[in-house]
Design a protein around this motif. Sequence first.
Motif, mmCIF file in Angstrom:
data_model
loop_
_atom_site.group_PDB
_atom_site.id
_atom_site.type_symbol
_atom_site.label_atom_id
_atom_site.label_comp_id
_atom_site.label_asym_id
_atom_site.label_seq_id
_atom_site.Cartn_x
_atom_site.Cartn_y
_atom_site.Cartn_z
ATOM 1 N N ARG A 1 1.025 -1.004 0.037
ATOM 2 C CA ARG A 1 -0.103 0.009 0.308
ATOM 3 C C ARG A 1 0.753 1.386 0.357
ATOM 4 N N THR A 2 2.121 1.069 -0.529
ATOM 5 C CA THR A 2 2.896 2.081 -1.058
ATOM 6 C C THR A 2 2.844 2.396 -2.415
ATOM 7 N N GLU A 3 4.051 4.215 -2.450
ATOM 8 C CA GLU A 3 4.096 4.234 -3.907
ATOM 9 C C GLU A 3 5.262 3.004 -4.419
ATOM 10 N N ASN A 4 5.825 3.043 -3.688
ATOM 11 C CA ASN A 4 6.654 1.526 -3.987
ATOM 12 C C ASN A 4 6.574 0.630 -3.761
ATOM 13 N N GLU A 5 4.923 -0.406 -3.720
ATOM 14 C CA GLU A 5 4.813 -1.700 -3.434
ATOM 15 C C GLU A 5 5.353 -3.053 -4.667
ATOM 16 N N GLY A 6 5.538 -3.742 -3.814
ATOM 17 C CA GLY A 6 6.271 -4.720 -4.968
ATOM 18 C C GLY A 6 6.144 -6.238 -4.783
ATOM 19 N N ILE A 7 5.977 -7.317 -5.170
ATOM 20 C CA ILE A 7 5.227 -8.346 -5.503
ATOM 21 C C ILE A 7 6.164 -9.312 -5.662
ATOM 22 N N HIS A 8 6.575 -10.687 -4.338
ATOM 23 C CA HIS A 8 7.304 -11.056 -4.160
ATOM 24 C C HIS A 8 7.333 -12.469 -5.536
ATOM 25 N N THR A 9 8.324 -12.559 -6.309
ATOM 26 C CA THR A 9 8.150 -13.443 -7.025
ATOM 27 C C THR A 9 9.827 -14.097 -7.047
ATOM 28 N N ILE A 10 9.635 -15.371 -7.768
ATOM 29 C CA ILE A 10 11.563 -16.386 -7.476
ATOM 30 C C ILE A 10 11.512 -16.315 -9.565
ATOM 31 N N ARG A 11 13.107 -15.962 -9.235
ATOM 32 C CA ARG A 11 13.756 -16.053 -10.827
ATOM 33 C C ARG A 11 13.577 -17.262 -11.014
ATOM 34 N N ILE A 12 13.425 -17.843 -11.965
ATOM 35 C CA ILE A 12 14.098 -19.439 -12.230
ATOM 36 C C ILE A 12 14.366 -19.631 -13.462
ATOM 37 N N GLY A 13 15.647 -19.247 -14.330
ATOM 38 C CA GLY A 13 16.317 -19.160 -15.681
ATOM 39 C C GLY A 13 15.325 -17.552 -15.817
ATOM 40 N N GLU A 14 14.844 -17.059 -16.584
ATOM 41 C CA GLU A 14 14.615 -15.862 -17.204
ATOM 42 C C GLU A 14 13.863 -15.637 -16.852
ATOM 43 N N GLN A 15 12.782 -16.194 -16.402
ATOM 44 C CA GLN A 15 11.571 -16.245 -15.800
ATOM 45 C C GLN A 15 11.035 -16.008 -14.295
ATOM 46 N N ASN A 16 10.446 -14.662 -14.322
ATOM 47 C CA ASN A 16 9.364 -14.441 -13.047
ATOM 48 C C ASN A 16 8.186 -15.060 -13.030
ATOM 49 N N TRP A 17 8.190 -15.519 -11.331
ATOM 50 C CA TRP A 17 6.970 -16.921 -11.207
ATOM 51 C C TRP A 17 6.444 -15.716 -9.561
ATOM 52 N N VAL A 18 5.152 -15.410 -9.782
ATOM 53 C CA VAL A 18 4.487 -15.035 -9.028
ATOM 54 C C VAL A 18 4.033 -16.315 -7.805
ATOM 55 N N LEU A 19 3.909 -16.819 -6.532
ATOM 56 C CA LEU A 19 3.202 -17.404 -5.997
ATOM 57 C C LEU A 19 1.759 -16.962 -5.414
ATOM 58 N N MET A 20 0.416 -18.079 -5.759
ATOM 59 C CA MET A 20 -0.124 -17.594 -4.870
ATOM 60 C C MET A 20 -1.079 -19.182 -4.203
ATOM 61 N N PHE A 21 -0.960 -18.413 -2.838
ATOM 62 C CA PHE A 21 -1.455 -18.884 -1.869
ATOM 63 C C PHE A 21 -2.953 -19.238 -2.156
ATOM 64 N N GLU A 22 -3.210 -20.949 -2.107
ATOM 65 C CA GLU A 22 -4.919 -20.776 -1.677
ATOM 66 C C GLU A 22 -5.094 -20.514 -0.013
ATOM 67 N N GLU A 23 -3.883 -20.803 0.683
ATOM 68 C CA GLU A 23 -4.136 -20.567 2.289
ATOM 69 C C GLU A 23 -3.143 -19.885 3.107
ATOM 70 N N GLU A 24 -3.851 -19.049 3.585
ATOM 71 C CA GLU A 24 -2.911 -17.401 4.469
ATOM 72 C C GLU A 24 -1.706 -17.914 4.952
ATOM 73 N N ASP A 25 -2.526 -19.227 5.843
ATOM 74 C CA ASP A 25 -1.147 -20.447 6.895
ATOM 75 C C ASP A 25 -0.147 -20.571 5.933
ATOM 76 N N ASP A 26 -0.270 -21.101 4.610
ATOM 77 C CA ASP A 26 0.949 -21.194 3.979
ATOM 78 C C ASP A 26 1.791 -20.365 3.412
ATOM 79 N N ALA A 27 0.595 -18.766 3.135
ATOM 80 C CA ALA A 27 1.938 -17.246 2.666
ATOM 81 C C ALA A 27 2.888 -17.143 4.232
ATOM 82 N N THR A 28 2.183 -17.891 4.414
ATOM 83 C CA THR A 28 2.475 -16.788 6.107
ATOM 84 C C THR A 28 3.961 -18.096 6.558
#
Length: 129
Positions: A11-38
């Motif tokens: 919630r800032t102008e400088n917000e960023g989403i966590h990605t994992i870089r595999i090779g040349e591709q960035n992946w965003v993980l979308m967790f079904e459960e909040e506990d797993d994300a935590t």
Amino acid sequence: MQVFVLLFNARTENEGIHTIRIGEQNWVLMFEEEDDATRYALLLEAQDFPSPTIEAMEQEEIEEFCQSAGYDCQLVPKGFVPQSDADRLLMVPPETNVEETDWRPEEAPPKPIADAELERIRRQLEGLL
């Protein structure tokens, strides 16, 4: 469907989403459960990554964002346990962070103006009077 993602500077102008870089591709993980994300966020923190915020968002919104940004995304089902090397690449936080991110943990504070420069500006302003 609502999913949970990891954000930095949420919630800032400088917000960023966590990605994992595999090779040349960035992946965003979308967790079904909040506990797993935590749990994943705690693993990141344990490896000295910046502390992320867990945010609930619509899966469709994240998928649209990923498509527009050129990222891939992966839904992580409840209680997911990696079975293959490919799964582990996505689900185990990397040991190191990228050298330069698209976001900055904090905006750099403005550089202080040297006394000599302040004096020069003061004289110029006085000259205008």
